[in-house]
Write a protein that holds these residues in place. Structure first.
Motif, PDB file in Angstrom:
ATOM      1  N   LEU A  70       0.817  -1.185  -0.083  1.00 25.24           N
ATOM      2  CA  LEU A  70      -0.022   0.075  -0.032  1.00 25.24           C
ATOM      3  C   LEU A  70       0.957   1.163  -0.039  1.00 25.24           C
ATOM      4  CD1 LEU A  70      -2.489  -1.308   2.638  1.00 25.24           C
ATOM      5  CD2 LEU A  70      -2.948  -1.170   0.387  1.00 25.24           C
ATOM      6  N   PRO A  71       1.407   1.707  -1.204  1.00 23.52           N
ATOM      7  CA  PRO A  71       2.524   2.893  -1.010  1.00 23.52           C
ATOM      8  C   PRO A  71       1.759   4.191  -0.890  1.00 23.52           C
ATOM      9  CG  PRO A  71       1.987   1.824  -3.288  1.00 23.52           C
ATOM     10  CD  PRO A  71       1.359   0.900  -2.378  1.00 23.52           C
ATOM     11  N   PRO A  72       2.188   4.928   0.130  1.00 26.05           N
ATOM     12  CA  PRO A  72       1.732   6.265   0.184  1.00 26.05           C
ATOM     13  C   PRO A  72       1.876   7.142  -0.729  1.00 26.05           C
ATOM     14  CG  PRO A  72       3.389   5.965   1.503  1.00 26.05           C
ATOM     15  CD  PRO A  72       3.294   4.465   1.069  1.00 26.05           C
ATOM     16  N   GLU A  73       1.469   8.239  -0.887  1.00 27.97           N
ATOM     17  CA  GLU A  73       2.060   9.388  -1.785  1.00 27.97           C
ATOM     18  C   GLU A  73       3.398   9.755  -1.508  1.00 27.97           C
ATOM     19  OE1 GLU A  73       0.600  14.221  -2.906  1.00 27.97           O
ATOM     20  OE2 GLU A  73      -0.780  12.815  -2.025  1.00 27.97           O
ATOM     21  N   SER A  74       4.290  10.012  -2.203  1.00 28.91           N
ATOM     22  CA  SER A  74       5.588  10.298  -1.624  1.00 28.91           C
ATOM     23  C   SER A  74       5.675  11.387  -0.862  1.00 28.91           C
ATOM     24  CB  SER A  74       6.609  10.742  -3.175  1.00 28.91           C
ATOM     25  OG  SER A  74       7.832  10.729  -2.664  1.00 28.91           O
ATOM     26  N   SER A  75       6.526  11.321   0.475  1.00 29.44           N
ATOM     27  CA  SER A  75       6.731  12.246   1.509  1.00 29.44           C
ATOM     28  C   SER A  75       8.103  13.096   0.877  1.00 29.44           C
ATOM     29  CB  SER A  75       6.901  11.533   2.658  1.00 29.44           C
ATOM     30  OG  SER A  75       7.862  10.716   2.786  1.00 29.44           O
ATOM     31  N   TYR A  76       8.503  12.742  -0.038  1.00 32.91           N
ATOM     32  CA  TYR A  76       9.914  13.647  -0.451  1.00 32.91           C
ATOM     33  C   TYR A  76       9.839  13.734  -2.003  1.00 32.91           C
ATOM     34  CZ  TYR A  76      11.782   8.992  -1.870  1.00 32.91           C
ATOM     35  OH  TYR A  76      12.074   7.832  -2.443  1.00 32.91           O
ATOM     36  N   GLU A  77      11.222  14.571  -2.322  1.00 31.79           N
ATOM     37  CA  GLU A  77      11.188  14.681  -3.882  1.00 31.79           C
ATOM     38  C   GLU A  77      12.608  14.157  -3.902  1.00 31.79           C
ATOM     39  OE1 GLU A  77      10.386  18.742  -4.646  1.00 31.79           O
ATOM     40  OE2 GLU A  77       8.290  18.468  -4.631  1.00 31.79           O
ATOM     41  N   SER A 133      14.785   4.392  -5.610  1.00 28.32           N
ATOM     42  CA  SER A 133      15.539   5.432  -4.634  1.00 28.32           C
ATOM     43  C   SER A 133      15.995   4.869  -3.534  1.00 28.32           C
ATOM     44  CB  SER A 133      14.483   6.444  -4.321  1.00 28.32           C
ATOM     45  OG  SER A 133      13.974   7.039  -5.612  1.00 28.32           O
ATOM     46  N   ALA A 134      17.228   5.308  -3.244  1.00 34.78           N
ATOM     47  CA  ALA A 134      17.927   4.798  -2.055  1.00 34.78           C
ATOM     48  C   ALA A 134      18.434   5.974  -1.401  1.00 34.78           C
ATOM     49  CB  ALA A 134      18.957   3.890  -2.397  1.00 34.78           C
ATOM     50  N   LEU A 135      18.910   5.719  -0.170  1.00 38.77           N
ATOM     51  CA  LEU A 135      19.787   6.658   0.801  1.00 38.77           C
ATOM     52  C   LEU A 135      20.670   6.080   1.423  1.00 38.77           C
ATOM     53  CD1 LEU A 135      19.374   9.843   1.982  1.00 38.77           C
ATOM     54  CD2 LEU A 135      18.021   8.775   3.666  1.00 38.77           C
ATOM     55  N   HIS A 136      21.969   6.791   1.361  1.00 34.24           N
ATOM     56  CA  HIS A 136      22.901   6.306   2.095  1.00 34.24           C
ATOM     57  C   HIS A 136      23.523   7.293   3.150  1.00 34.24           C
ATOM     58  CE1 HIS A 136      27.698   5.244   2.097  1.00 34.24           C
ATOM     59  NE2 HIS A 136      27.033   4.181   2.862  1.00 34.24           N
ATOM     60  N   ASP A 141       9.476   9.301   5.396  1.00 33.08           N
ATOM     61  CA  ASP A 141       8.709   8.917   6.452  1.00 33.08           C
ATOM     62  C   ASP A 141       9.454   8.460   7.625  1.00 33.08           C
ATOM     63  OD1 ASP A 141       6.156   9.832   5.717  1.00 33.08           O
ATOM     64  OD2 ASP A 141       6.009   7.857   4.335  1.00 33.08           O
ATOM     65  N   ILE A 142      10.643   7.571   7.083  1.00 30.65           N
ATOM     66  CA  ILE A 142      11.449   6.954   8.093  1.00 30.65           C
ATOM     67  C   ILE A 142      12.763   7.678   8.452  1.00 30.65           C
ATOM     68  CG2 ILE A 142      10.549   4.788   7.200  1.00 30.65           C
ATOM     69  CD1 ILE A 142      13.178   4.211   6.097  1.00 30.65           C
ATOM     70  N   ARG A 143      12.926   8.876   7.618  1.00 32.29           N
ATOM     71  CA  ARG A 143      14.093   9.592   7.811  1.00 32.29           C
ATOM     72  C   ARG A 143      14.361   9.925   9.233  1.00 32.29           C
ATOM     73  NH1 ARG A 143      18.002  12.740   4.810  1.00 32.29           N
ATOM     74  NH2 ARG A 143      19.629  12.755   6.267  1.00 32.29           N
ATOM     75  N   PRO A 144      13.679  10.302  10.296  1.00 37.79           N
ATOM     76  CA  PRO A 144      14.180  10.694  11.596  1.00 37.79           C
ATOM     77  C   PRO A 144      14.537   9.242  12.040  1.00 37.79           C
ATOM     78  CG  PRO A 144      11.764  11.613  10.892  1.00 37.79           C
ATOM     79  CD  PRO A 144      12.324  10.647   9.686  1.00 37.79           C
ATOM     80  N   ARG A 198       9.661  -0.596  -5.394  1.00 38.04           N
ATOM     81  CA  ARG A 198       9.079   0.061  -6.501  1.00 38.04           C
ATOM     82  C   ARG A 198       7.705   0.609  -5.978  1.00 38.04           C
ATOM     83  NH1 ARG A 198      11.230  -4.103 -11.229  1.00 38.04           N
ATOM     84  NH2 ARG A 198      12.809  -5.061  -9.887  1.00 38.04           N
ATOM     85  N   GLY A 199       7.329   1.799  -6.667  1.00 37.03           N
ATOM     86  CA  GLY A 199       6.278   2.417  -6.385  1.00 37.03           C
ATOM     87  C   GLY A 199       6.244   3.189  -5.146  1.00 37.03           C
ATOM     88  N   TYR A 200       7.079   3.098  -4.406  1.00 41.83           N
ATOM     89  CA  TYR A 200       7.009   3.762  -3.247  1.00 41.83           C
ATOM     90  C   TYR A 200       7.935   5.170  -3.508  1.00 41.83           C
ATOM     91  CZ  TYR A 200       4.848   0.207  -0.328  1.00 41.83           C
ATOM     92  OH  TYR A 200       3.879  -0.847   0.191  1.00 41.83           O
ATOM     93  N   GLY A 201       7.703   6.193  -2.620  1.00 45.93           N
ATOM     94  CA  GLY A 201       8.814   7.283  -2.834  1.00 45.93           C
ATOM     95  C   GLY A 201       8.866   7.556  -4.170  1.00 45.93           C
ATOM     96  N   THR A 202       9.825   7.829  -4.862  1.00 47.77           N
ATOM     97  CA  THR A 202      10.129   8.313  -6.091  1.00 47.77           C
ATOM     98  C   THR A 202      10.710   7.187  -6.773  1.00 47.77           C
ATOM     99  OG1 THR A 202      12.385   9.149  -5.503  1.00 47.77           O
ATOM    100  CG2 THR A 202      10.569  10.799  -5.389  1.00 47.77           C
ATOM    101  N   SER A 203      10.686   6.015  -6.274  1.00 46.04           N
ATOM    102  CA  SER A 203      11.033   4.733  -7.135  1.00 46.04           C
ATOM    103  C   SER A 203       9.992   4.476  -8.263  1.00 46.04           C
ATOM    104  CB  SER A 203      11.035   3.512  -6.107  1.00 46.04           C
ATOM    105  OG  SER A 203      12.100   3.531  -5.206  1.00 46.04           O
TER     106      SER A 203
END
Length: 287
Positions: A43-50, A67-70, A92-95, A113-118
């Motif tokens: 259930l992907p939400p609307e992206s919370s980031y760009e 999309s990924a974050l390091h 959402d999980i960044r904090p 896939r389908g989540y965030g900007t993926s």
């Protein structure tokens, strides 16, 4: 008169008719679940980031970008490959990622896939491809040794974590608020001949140390799932049952206890590594 109409519409009741009707309904139900289960699970939400320079783009083998974050840490030995839960993304999980980063570990997280900007659409199959894509990026691009990767799966992310741990070498496995298999969250017995994310079967086959974390007040995925996974996991393993925690607040109910348990797990990994090195050294010296 009413009996005549009922007989005309439904026919005479027979055991054979009942069994045939039951099998027809069951088959239709099974086919429906088989076709649409991925869309019911993910259930992907609307992206919370760009997208920004901070967001990495990993190309999957089937040519879609996720999309990924390091978040590197200069004093880190281990890299936490974090696989988030449902209805959330990297923003959402960044904090939480920032908080985990304070534990002297590198953080690497990605969006399905389908989540965030993926790109693409989420599914069980794609979830497995995505986690292997993230893993290979760690190994090939960031040059992280396999034994330094701790794969951390939360909720539905535990399915990807266990799949990876069965198919690729990792240093450790953390499962938080994870189910034994997807359909058992809804029905506690095998209603269908197939299921999604067969975590209970896979955890028996892992070779890395395991930490199971679960909230005692989790109503989304009851703690019984976590306890069954812990019972099935081979040694060495640790468990952390967070008193009063629900499905989405496990780290925040008692952060000090949470980070202490994570540190204890890292200490366990170090102990296992030292034991392995000692055994290897003794074996070589005896030749």
């Amino acid at each position: 008169m009413a009996h005549s109409w009922r007989k005309l519409l439904l026919g005479d009741f027979t055991l054979k008719r009942f069994i045939r009707s039951f099998l027809f309904i069951y088959t239709c139900f099974a086919v429906y679940v088989y076709i649409f289960s991925d869309s019911m699970i993910f259930l992907p939400p609307e992206s919370s980031y760009e997208d920004s320079p901070e967001i990495l783009k990993l190309l999957t083998p089937d040519q879609e970008y996720i999309s990924a974050l390091h978040l590197p840490h200069r004093d880190a030995t281990y890299t936490l490959l974090y696989i988030h839960g449902n209805a959330e993304d990297l923003g959402d999980i960044r904090p939480l990622l920032d908080q985990l980063h304070t534990l002297n570990v590198n953080i690497f997280a990605y969006d399905y896939r389908g989540y965030g900007t993926s790109e693409g659409r989420p599914s069980e199959r794609n979830a497995y491809v995505d986690v292997k894509t993230a893993y290979q990026y760690l190994r090939d691009t960031l040059n992280v040794p396999a034994e330094n990767i701790i794969v951390f799966g939360r909720s539905v992310g535990g399915g990807s974590a266990l799949y990876l741990a069965v198919h690729k070498p990792v240093g450790g496995i953390i499962l938080e608020s994870t189910f034994t298999q997807a359909f058992r969250v809804v029905v506690p017995f095998p209603l269908l001949p197939f299921d999604k994310f067969r975590n209970l079967d896979r955890i028996k086959r892992v070779s890395a140390p395991v930490l199971i974390i679960h909230g005692t007040a989790d109503e989304t995925i009851p703690i019984a799932h976590g306890k069954k996974l812990f019972e099935a996991a081979p040694e060495p393993k640790l468990a952390f049952w967070v008193e009063g925690a629900t499905h989405n607040d496990v780290p925040w109910v008692d952060w000090d206890a949470y980070q202490n348990k994570l540190q204890k797990f890292v200490d366990l990994l170090e102990s296992e590594r030292n034991s392995l090195y000692l055994e290897t050294g003794l074996s070589q010296s005896s030749r």
